[in-house]
Structure formats: C-alpha cells, structure tokens
Design an enzyme around this catalytic site. Sequence first.
Site, PDB file in Angstrom:
ATOM      1  CG  ASN A 134      36.101  42.362  34.159  1.00  0.00           C
ATOM      2  OD1 ASN A 134      35.835  43.239  33.506  1.00  0.00           O
ATOM      3  ND2 ASN A 134      35.876  41.959  35.347  1.00  0.00           N
ATOM      4  CG  ASP A 135      34.915  39.155  36.988  1.00  0.00           C
ATOM      5  OD1 ASP A 135      35.917  39.556  36.648  1.00  0.00           O
ATOM      6  OD2 ASP A 135      34.416  39.590  38.154  1.00  0.00           O
TER       7      ASP A 135
END
Length: 599
Positions: A77-78
Amino acid sequence: MAQAWAFLLLPALALASYASHLLLPAYITTPLCGGGDGARSFFLCAQAPKDQDQDPSPASTMYKTAFHFQPAKNWMNDPSGPMYFNGIYHEFYQYNLNGPIFGDIVWGHSVSTDLVNWIGLEPALVRDTPSDIDGCWTGSVTILPGGKPVIIYTGGNIDQHQTQNIAFPKNRSDPYLREWIKAANNPVLRPDEPGMNVIEFRDPTTGWIGPDGHWRMAVGGELNGYSAALLYKSEDFLNWTKVDHPPYSHNGSNMWECPDFFAALPGNNGGLDLSAAIPQGAKHALKMSVDSVDKYMIGVYDLQRDAFVPDNVVDDRRLWLRMDYGTFYASKSFFDSKKGRRIVWGWSGETDSPSDDLAKGWAGLHTIPRTIWLAADGKQLLQWPVEEIESLRTNEINHQGLELNKGDLFEIKEVDAFQADVEIDFELASIDEAEPFDPSWLLDPEKHCGEAGASVPGGIGPFGLVILASDNMDEHTEVYFRVYKSQEKYMVLMCSDLRRSSLRPGLEKPAYGGFFEFDLAKERKISLRTLIDRSAVESFGGGGRVCITSRVYPAVLANVGRAHIYAFNNGNAMVRVPQLSAWTMRKAQVNVEKGWSAI
C-alpha cells in the site's frame, strides 16, 4: 439512475457502404449505430451486458502491470519515505511479506537509478520492537545536515497505540542503504497529551527547518475531535516537542492520513528543498488523505506563527482540491536533488475482490512517479509523468490534421493496446455550442460523469479516447472531456468511465471525474495523455490540471489478448486533432525475483 451505454459495431458490409461517403482522406473513421434518419452515432442506448457466467481466471498474470511499481508478489500500500541519495532513488513502501492481503506490515525497499527499473531489496524495517510490534507503518525520510538520511515512521505498539519512531542507515557507504538501525530512544513521540486519539496518530511528514533553525514536522491526528496535521519541533531530530497549535485543522472531516507539506513557486516546475531557505513568493501546499482520496490546499506558511493560511477557506471538503480523481491515495512527495524537481507517488489499490487478490497472489501498485509543481496562477498543483518513463516508448505512431465530427471514431492502430502511451491534442473549432455550467456539479463530478456519459451527446463533447476495447465493444473504458460555459469562464469536465470496462463479475466499475478551469477564449487546445498498463490506466487532462487513475480488469485481456484504442467525438461541435502520438510501452524491470541482480 443513469443507464449503461454500449458501443455496437455495424456489420462489415454496412460499414463499407457507409464509409464510402466520408470526406476525410487523411484517415478512416468507423461510424457505429445509426438512427432511422441515416444519421450515424457510434453510441447506442442499450441495456448493460450481463456479466460473464464464468470468470476468466483472475489469477492470470495478464493483469500484472508491465511498467508500474509493484513488488513481485503479495500486498503493498502506501509509498513511504521516497528519496534520492548518493545517485540512487529509494522507494520504501508498506508491504506484507506473508500474502496479498493487508496485515503484518513492514517497510519494503527498492532502489533505482532511473525511476523506471527497480531492484527489490530486503525490507528496511520489520516489526521487532515493542514500539512497532503491531506494524511498521507509513512515514518519511529527511536528509539531515552532513548528508545523513533518517527515517521517521509510525509504529503500532503492543497496546495498538500509534507511536513515532526513528531509524538511521547502518552503513552510509552502502549505496543501497540495505540495513537500518532503530534509535535507542524509540518511540520519540507518543499520543499521550490530553485530547489526542491514541489510534489516530500517524504518518509523519518530511521535516523542514524553521526561521529559528529548528526542525519541524507534521503528524496526522485527531485532537479534541478536530482533524489536523499536528506540528512538532526539534533541535536534533531525536527529541520532539509538540507545538501548542496545529498549522491547520478542520472539524468537519475524518482523520487526516498521510499529510504532506511542501513549498512551490508559481509557474516554476522546479521543486524546492524544504531543508533550505524558502524563496520569496513561494506558496505552500498542505495535502491530506481523507475520505479515501487525496485532497490539498494552497496557501501561505506564516513562519512566525507556524501556521498555514489557505488562500481560500472552504468548509465543505467536497470542494477541496484533489490530487487525483480516481484510485489514488496516501501519496508522498520528495525533492529530487538530481534534477531539481518535486516528485510524487500515490498508492493505487485493487478494485477487484479480495478473493481475486488471493488468486492473483498480489495486490496494489504505485502510480507512475509524477513531477508536481504549482500552476502559474498559484491556484492549483499540476502533475505530469516523469520524463524517464518515456525511455520505454517504442513503435511511435503519429497522426496530424484529423477532424472528428459527431459520431466519429478513429482507431489508433499499430500500438499494443494493453501497454501504450497516448498523447492527443483536441482543438475546438467553435466554442459557441458550450452548454451552461451548473456550479452544483462541483460537489459530485463523478455523479455528473455517470449521468452525462460518453453516449449522451453534448454541445462541445464528449470527445476523448476509448481504450481497452474488445472487438465487439461490449468491453471498453472511456476517457473524455465535456466543455461548459460558466458566467466568466469555461469549465472542462474530464471523466474516466469504467462502467463497461469489463464483463467480469465482482468488480468496482465507477465513473470518475473532475472539473478544471480553462481559458478557451485564448487557447482552443485541450490535451489528454493516457498511459495504459494492463490493469492500470493513468490519464492527465489539460496539461496535468486533472489526473485520474483507474484500475480495470477487462476479460478480453485474459481471454483474447487483443484490444483497440480509438479517438472519438460525440458532441455537436466538430473537434480537430492537430496532433496525435502513440507508443507501445516496453516492459520495465520492476522488482523481479530473478534475472536482474544489478543496476
């Protein structure tokens, strides 16, 4: 509820007889679906096709991108702490070593010399201390004086409270900075002040130096029910004190994740280094990830008060500026000292089902790195893919002087429709037919894209691209513009409509959209650039005024391996295409498990 609309191909003989009367010698348009009066339009009102009864193997590697950043397998993700250091670009990211679902998060780590090809390394940070045993979550990198990089990141402690922690490279002579040592005094920040939410305190920014010579950084959080980027000060980057007031807060929004704060000069596409003095005339951007999208404000940073003052205070967060109008979240920027620019990445999550992700064995990617700068009028940020991505272009196709009348389709041939970069300029022959603009549309441009889809003729537009189209058009994605006349200006709606992008069941297929102002009285050209990378589509309208990232999973990609790209116009006003360029995009070497061992 807006109806779904379909392309429908005419039989080949009908096409041949009809095409004979077209007076466009430079190319051949493909008219589709006619009315009884003989007028032709390539759109036909129809019921949405039923999803396929048999799923075409979501585990297929066909949906794995060819030139976007993603690990070889598992969940990501991020983006966390991107940086350029000693000739190497570093991309850290939230990563699950154990599978393609969220959990067990560590800091993945990859390196590159060109932002295109990447070597995957061992994780930089793992969950092995009391202050991060629940997860090594998002953070940033700051380059301290003397060229010393430092990571500051959020850790989930044994009580599942969120804390801020620091790590330094074990050996700065290692060009890849493979190993990192966590500070002995971690955590350096705890959510232990009155009014703080212990589970809403995360995602520290890159640090910057104030007029007193002390470091500042912001951390996303909740304070007394307000969403804020909480401000902290330090002399040594190890010992931090909370400033009494946040630089800016808002009581009408959810918790601000992944804040980003940086300076920019209007009209200057060069970036500014936050560790250096900020020049006169610079403005600041405050970005926050909220409501599942990335929003931002432009304003002035009051150095004396450590306060951010927006140019426009807007209470309704639906009207806040957007980084991207599609599947784009948790973006992180950094100053690239190699080329003097600011670069931003965003996370684009999957929009298929969790069971699909388990079958595929991977989930999530990062958008193509983008240069980001402040427009000349100082009102908004502009974004454009970094120039390095053009090194993957091959098999260039060019067309000039096209004219698209209402209902015309022009096929862009001889490029790989699954891996392509398309740049096209649309020139308006007349602006007299622009329809009136309703300001209420700004509250929900996606709804307007759905109600006024590409199948609904307008005054000026819709015109744009049809991509990832199957032979019979029962699958296709539309990226297009509509032009409206406001009282003193023109407003352009850009849409990316995925509602007919796939016959596969269980997918999210929205119509994304955003508006931008355009001075059509002075400039009649509207540019569109779309990068197609299998299941990822990134589009940039109006020179980067609106960006839309989409995730698509057409069955044709898995089953047929052949698709089409078209330029089209379905508006009453004729649209010229003075320049259309398209390229097939080669595959990059991105975190491959075998076969690439050195830069």
